[in-house]
Enzyme design. Structure first.
Site, PDB file in Angstrom:
ATOM      1  CG  HIS A 152       0.450  -1.871   3.457  1.00 54.03           C
ATOM      2  ND1 HIS A 152       0.471  -0.497   3.555  1.00 54.03           N
ATOM      3  CD2 HIS A 152       0.210  -2.145   2.157  1.00 54.03           C
ATOM      4  CE1 HIS A 152       0.217   0.027   2.368  1.00 54.03           C
ATOM      5  NE2 HIS A 152       0.070  -0.947   1.489  1.00 54.03           N
ATOM      6  CB  ALA A 153       4.637  -6.153   2.925  1.00 62.63           C
TER       7      ALA A 153
END
Length: 154
Positions: free
Chosen positions: A67-68
């Site tokens: 994720h980011a």
């Protein structure tokens, strides 16, 4: 938050081809950009890769949740992949990863991103749900299994 409703068309890869962490992340980002019609593919990959370098998102039990938070997206976007043969993802339990869910969110939001990560963890804590998702044959099956798990665990 109903994760099953967050996936766009063609955002679930069944039996992904990547055999390394970098290859599978490239495949996920390519699918993300195509499914959500996103530009800035390289910048998105760089953000996901940079996050992965700080600490592996392979959380164990065959699951990884890369994720980011990215300024190049205006909404939360999610893609998933199954990997039949499994890949080394530097998971906390040192086991191969067979299921990945990539989440990218706008850089200026916090709540929805954390809520999505929490929902993924809660639903996929169940070994039967993970196995059923890994064994799914297409996106419709994958999202149906996920939706039924949400009904039960959220």
């Amino acid at each position: 938050m109903r994760l099953s409703e967050r996936f766009a068309d063609n955002s679930v890869i069944i039996n992904a081809k990547g055999s390394t962490k970098e290859e599978i992340l490239n495949e996920l980002v390519d699918t993300l950009c195509a499914s959500y019609k996103l530009e800035h593919r390289d910048e998105i990959f760089d953000a996901v890769w940079k996050r992965e370098q700080t600490r592996s998102t392979g959380i164990g039990c065959g699951l990884a949740v890369p994720h980011a938070k990215i300024d190049y997206v205006d909404r939360m976007c999610m893609v998933a992949a199954t990997v039949e043969k499994g890949i080394d993802f530097d998971a906390m339990d040192n086991e191969p990863v067979h299921l990945l869910i990539l989440i990218v969110s706008p850089g200026n939001t916090v709540g929805p991103h954390l809520k999505a990560l929490s929902s993924v963890s809660r639903i996929l804590a169940n070994a039967d749900v993970r196995k059923d998702l890994i064994d799914s044959q297409n996106q419709v099956d994958f999202l149906d299994i996920l939706g039924k798990a949400e009904d039960k665990y959220l």
